[in-house]
Design a protein around this motif. Structure first.
Motif, mmCIF file in Angstrom:
data_model
loop_
_atom_site.group_PDB
_atom_site.id
_atom_site.type_symbol
_atom_site.label_atom_id
_atom_site.label_comp_id
_atom_site.label_asym_id
_atom_site.label_seq_id
_atom_site.Cartn_x
_atom_site.Cartn_y
_atom_site.Cartn_z
ATOM 1 N N ALA A 187 7.410 4.765 -16.784
ATOM 2 C CA ALA A 187 6.478 4.894 -15.666
ATOM 3 C C ALA A 187 6.567 3.696 -14.724
ATOM 4 O O ALA A 187 6.709 3.848 -13.503
ATOM 5 N N PHE A 188 6.493 2.490 -15.271
ATOM 6 C CA PHE A 188 6.580 1.302 -14.429
ATOM 7 C C PHE A 188 7.984 1.104 -13.886
ATOM 8 O O PHE A 188 8.178 0.470 -12.847
ATOM 9 N N GLY A 189 8.971 1.635 -14.603
ATOM 10 C CA GLY A 189 10.353 1.492 -14.153
ATOM 11 C C GLY A 189 10.628 2.157 -12.821
ATOM 12 O O GLY A 189 11.582 1.782 -12.119
ATOM 13 N N ALA B 254 2.991 5.947 -2.927
ATOM 14 C CA ALA B 254 4.161 6.751 -3.257
ATOM 15 C C ALA B 254 4.449 6.772 -4.749
ATOM 16 O O ALA B 254 4.830 7.823 -5.307
ATOM 17 N N PHE B 255 4.279 5.640 -5.437
ATOM 18 C CA PHE B 255 4.775 5.528 -6.800
ATOM 19 C C PHE B 255 3.707 5.688 -7.878
ATOM 20 O O PHE B 255 4.039 6.060 -9.004
ATOM 21 N N VAL B 256 2.441 5.378 -7.579
ATOM 22 C CA VAL B 256 1.418 5.562 -8.615
ATOM 23 C C VAL B 256 1.305 7.025 -9.044
ATOM 24 O O VAL B 256 1.230 7.317 -10.245
ATOM 25 N N PRO B 257 1.309 8.007 -8.110
ATOM 26 C CA PRO B 257 1.318 9.409 -8.568
ATOM 27 C C PRO B 257 2.550 9.747 -9.419
ATOM 28 O O PRO B 257 2.442 10.475 -10.410
ATOM 29 N N VAL B 258 3.697 9.202 -9.043
ATOM 30 C CA VAL B 258 4.910 9.429 -9.846
ATOM 31 C C VAL B 258 4.757 8.797 -11.214
ATOM 32 O O VAL B 258 5.134 9.386 -12.241
ATOM 33 N N LEU B 259 4.199 7.601 -11.235
ATOM 34 C CA LEU B 259 3.950 6.913 -12.498
ATOM 35 C C LEU B 259 3.071 7.755 -13.418
ATOM 36 O O LEU B 259 3.380 7.942 -14.604
ATOM 37 N N LEU B 260 1.983 8.272 -12.885
ATOM 38 C CA LEU B 260 1.072 9.092 -13.693
ATOM 39 C C LEU B 260 1.746 10.385 -14.151
ATOM 40 O O LEU B 260 1.544 10.840 -15.286
ATOM 41 N N PHE B 261 2.559 10.966 -13.285
ATOM 42 C CA PHE B 261 3.265 12.195 -13.641
ATOM 43 C C PHE B 261 4.242 11.958 -14.794
ATOM 44 O O PHE B 261 4.311 12.752 -15.738
ATOM 45 N N ILE B 262 4.974 10.860 -14.731
ATOM 46 C CA ILE B 262 5.918 10.540 -15.807
ATOM 47 C C ILE B 262 5.172 10.295 -17.111
ATOM 48 O O ILE B 262 5.601 10.738 -18.183
ATOM 49 N N MET B 263 4.061 9.574 -17.032
ATOM 50 C CA MET B 263 3.246 9.352 -18.226
ATOM 51 C C MET B 263 2.826 10.674 -18.852
ATOM 52 O O MET B 263 2.909 10.867 -20.080
ATOM 53 N N GLN C 59 0.823 -1.211 0.000
ATOM 54 C CA GLN C 59 0.000 0.000 0.000
ATOM 55 C C GLN C 59 0.855 1.259 0.000
ATOM 56 O O GLN C 59 0.550 2.226 -0.709
ATOM 57 N N ARG C 60 1.944 1.246 0.779
ATOM 58 C CA ARG C 60 2.807 2.418 0.829
ATOM 59 C C ARG C 60 3.462 2.684 -0.524
ATOM 60 O O ARG C 60 3.551 3.835 -0.978
ATOM 61 N N ASP C 61 3.889 1.621 -1.201
ATOM 62 C CA ASP C 61 4.489 1.798 -2.521
ATOM 63 C C ASP C 61 3.467 2.315 -3.525
ATOM 64 O O ASP C 61 3.786 3.142 -4.388
ATOM 65 N N MET C 62 2.237 1.814 -3.430
ATOM 66 C CA MET C 62 1.206 2.296 -4.339
ATOM 67 C C MET C 62 0.961 3.792 -4.133
ATOM 68 O O MET C 62 0.864 4.559 -5.092
#
Length: 790
Positions: A726-728, A229-238, A224-227
């Motif tokens: 993004a997934f990277g 933290a990283f899903v917003p970053v993923l969307l931003f990179i996209m 949950q913590r990774d989600m």
């Protein structure tokens, strides 16, 4: 018009509907979201075994039988370390306080520690069963010193409740068994123990939390913590990449809103279906983001290509939707069918993931066409005068570099094909060296509290995990027969000699200790009594002095028809643990005993044994169904079979890459590879569909390949770039399965791009290159996709 060919009814009708009635089209995504949102209330986390094992699964039935007949083996273990030793007044009092507070932790029903361990000793002609460190002391050096020496010489206490250097003590809280309505949630248990530590923290003591409850909580907590933290970053990179590629804000804004709606819709569907959010189903957001972006980019690429060719916005939108209608439908159906095949898995979480992602994929297709399409029409765009009557989009100029590239592929097609065959053989050889294995503590990066605690436990008390062995007699009272107990004693002694085993505990130990105490603590009487009546009396004398909550029901059943041996070991790798458990089972059966090897930790270690069956069964079924659908949709056996090759090759190379970096197959890697497969299928379908359009238009195979590369190559490249970047970012996660997700996404999707732009064109050239376009049967390659836009 964009092309002189007559469009198919489905493609053109769908595109015209969206372009001419954009506001009405938006009702479709509105209804989907309105249906999905209430379902979100039905979502609930579940990291227990019930999220993975079916009710009739033999492994689950064994664990539930253990819980009913003995007690739950799930525990939270609090380790208290004092470099000066624990048998001093301050630490002894601390252990008493912590033991008392552990009883008040939510769902804890039994506590074992040095404070309440029942010390059996001779008192004249009788025996006394007293706590090793009583609640009321005395907390003096004179009393604690001898108790410490005696504890270290005890048969059970060392490496169970005390380290062999007497510097670390364990307070073990056993949680209640689950029932039909609920199972204990690990979160409240761990939080309560953390609060205990905060209340008693001081410079003299070091605290660590371990145990399976801690692992269970940390798995969900980390995911949950990774989600978050990283899903917003993923969307931003996209968003950044889409803006950079298409040079339009709406090229990023609309797809991002779309994938958010896709995620909400999938989660809502999961809620309505009662799907529990486990560490596997928690991957839903990444899956839906990948599927949504992949399809969106193909439509955006076609739309902006038309705009660059100076077509008006409505015409460009209609072209983009029409040209991609059938490929995206085919992609959605094949992806959904592939995921639906996971419902055959004997792992509940994988089956539920397959069901929800399959339904979510279909919902995402409707969102893309009835949300992305209308917004491309409705959203304003910078002003520009457009001229009609431009060249058809299908005949856009092909640059010299593309000519040269496809010419190279054509001239070297046999050499390239041979090179890929060699690469595939090599990758298969390497991948075959992998094994199905998992270590739950290695799911956490160095520095994570659970991994640090387990490392501490291994260093100071030889670990704190293990399994349970249940030995049945089938006869009430049979567990106290001398002959049976002597067999159990011999069996237990053999288990103690096995690699990785630290300690075993059973009713035999208690009976032998009690017998010794009854005979003046003479060591020669540390043995089982010779007859059943004496054994029954020993058990009665021992239990007579036990307080409530600390009886022997965790060692022998109430009917006295079975006993339990707790095995503490340092075997955390699932491959080693399951192999050792099987050896222990077979040895017991060889002695003529009715044996079961079980326990919650072993249950999850055996879960990985299901991965091979689930993976190959599901992937095999998915491949078969997808190939049949591709053959029917493309109306060509050759094209249908060719389409599978670019999708399987990246998975094989991804499996080999896992071996290279030292990672094993586990339930996480198998599921992660599935989303990569779905995206690879999407790109392959679009490329082959574009190639077929060229063949139908009368082009030679090489020219059709050039058109396909020109038409869909940029979309494939952009999709790969977006998702790899993004997934990277997950390679930087704390949760190791998420790191693996990022690594596999980079490898598999990059290889899929290379295969789609090299091996796939070569295969098409090899099969169609010797035939002029007019020699290709129209029945074989009948065009299903419309490209005409008026």
């Amino acid at each position: 018009m964009v092309s002189g060919r007559k469009p198919s009814g489905f493609s053109n009708t769908l595109a015209q509907l969206v372009v001419e009635h954009p506001w009405r089209a938006l009702l479709v995504p509105l209804l989907i979201v309105l249906f999905a949102v209430p379902g979100l209330r039905g979502l609930a986390p579940d990291s227990t075994y019930r999220a993975y094992f079916h009710e009739d699964d033999p492994l689950r039935l064994q664990v539930e039988s253990l819980e009913r007949r003995f007690a739950n083996d799930d525990s939270v273990v609090l380790m208290v370390h004092n470099p000066d030793g624990v048998f001093n007044p301050r630490t002894a009092k601390l252990l008493v306080d912590l033991t008392e507070e552990m009883w008040r932790v939510p769902d804890v029903v039994r506590v074992e520690s040095l404070s309440n361990y029942r010390w059996v000793e001779a008192v004249g002609d009788d025996i006394a069963v007293d706590p090793l460190i009583a609640d009321d002391g005395p907390f003096t050096e004179e009393f604690l010193g001898p108790r410490g020496e005696a504890a270290l010489q005890h048969e059970i206490v060392p490496e169970y409740l005390l380290s062999t250097d007497a510097k670390t003590a364990l307070v073990i809280g056993f949680v209640r068994p689950g029932d039909e309505l609920s199972s204990p949630a690990p979160g409240p248990v761990i939080e309560a123990v953390r609060e205990m530590i905060d209340r008693h923290r001081d410079p003299d003591h070091i605290f660590h939390i371990t145990g399976r409850v801690a692992v269970e909580h940390a798995l969900m907590e980390s995911a949950q913590r990774d989600m978050q933290a990283f899903v917003p970053v993923l969307l931003f990179i996209m968003a950044l990449i889409l803006i950079a590629v298409f040079r339009r804000i709406k090229a990023a804004a609309v797809p991002l809103v779309l994938v958010i709606l896709a995620v909400v819709s999938a989660l809502g569907i999961a809620g309505w279906l009662g799907v529990r959010i486990s560490n596997i189903t928690a991957l839903l957001p990444q899956f839906m983001i990948g599927i949504g972006i992949a399809t969106s980019v193909h439509i955006l690429n076609a739309y902006f290509a038309a705009r660059r060719n100076n077509y008006s916005k409505p015409v460009a939108v209609q072209h983009a939707l029409a040209i991609n209608a059938v490929p995206t439908v085919l992609t959605a159906v094949t992806t959904a069918v592939g995921f639906f095949s996971f419902m055959t898995s004997n792992i509940i979480a994988i089956g539920e993931l397959g069901l929800v992602v399959g339904l979510g994929t279909i919902a995402t297709w409707f969102l893309i066409y009835f949300f992305l399409g209308p917004l491309l029409v409705l959203l304003p765009e910078r002003s520009k005068k457009y001229q009609g009557g431009k060249a058809p989009l299908d005949t856009l100029s092909i640059g010299p570099r593309l000519h040269a590239y496809v010419g190279f592929l054509s001239s070297q097609k046999k050499l390239i094909a041979a090179g890929f065959v060699g690469l595939i053989v090599l990758a298969l050889t390497v991948a075959m060296n992998n094994q199905v294995n998992a270590n739950p503590f290695r799911y956490f990066a160095e520095g994570h509290w659970v991994r640090d605690s387990n490392n501490f436990a291994e260093e100071h008390v030889n670990g704190a995990q293990g399994m349970e062995v249940v030995i049945n007699t089938g006869v009430p009272g049979g567990a106290l027969e001398p002959e049976f107990l002597r067999q159990v004693e011999a069996y237990q002694s053999w288990i103690d000699t096995q690699d990785g085993v630290v300690k075993t505990i059973s009713i035999v130990d208690i009976l032998k200790q009690t017998n010794r105490s009854l005979h003046g603590d003479e060591q020669s009487f540390y043995r089982l009594a010779d007859d059943r009546e004496a054994l029954s009396q020993l058990l009665f004398l021992y239990t007579l002095n036990l307080p409530q909550g600390l009886d022997v029901s965790d060692r022998i059943t109430a009917e006295e028809d079975a006993v339990r041996i707790s095995v503490k070991w340092t075997l955390y790798d699932s491959a080693l643990a399951t192999r050792s458990a099987q050896q222990i089972l077979e040895y017991g059966e060889g002695m003529g005993l009715n044996v079961e090897t079980t326990g919650k930790m072993l249950l999850f270690q055996k879960l990985n044994g299901y991965v091979v069956n689930s993976f190959f069964t599901s992937i095999g079924l998915a491949t078969l169904l997808i190939s049949l659908l591709m053959i029917l949709a493309l109306r060509s056996v050759r094209l249908g079979l060719i389409s599978l090759i670019p999708n399987i090759v990246p998975l094989v190379i991804g499996a080999a890459a896992l071996v290279v970096v030292g990672k094993s197959f586990d339930i996480g890697t198998v599921v992660v590879m599935t989303v990569c497969l779905s995206i690879a299928v999407d790109d392959t379908i679009h490329f082959i569909s574009a190639f077929r359009r060229g063949i139908v238009d009368g082009l030679a195979a090489e020219e059709a390949v050039k058109r396909a590369v020109k038409e869909v190559g940029p979309a494939i490249a952009v999709t790969t770039l977006v998702l790899v970047c993004a997934f990277g970012v997950f390679t930087f996660a704390d949760f190791v399965p998420n790191q693996t997700f990022g690594f596999l996404a980079i490898v598999v999707l990059t290889v899929a791009l290379l295969v789609d732009l090299t091996l796939l064109p070569v295969l098409l050239l090899l099969l169609y290159g010797t035939h002029p376009a007019r020699a290709v049967s129209q029945a074989t390659v009948r065009e299903p996709v419309a490209a005409e836009v008026r």
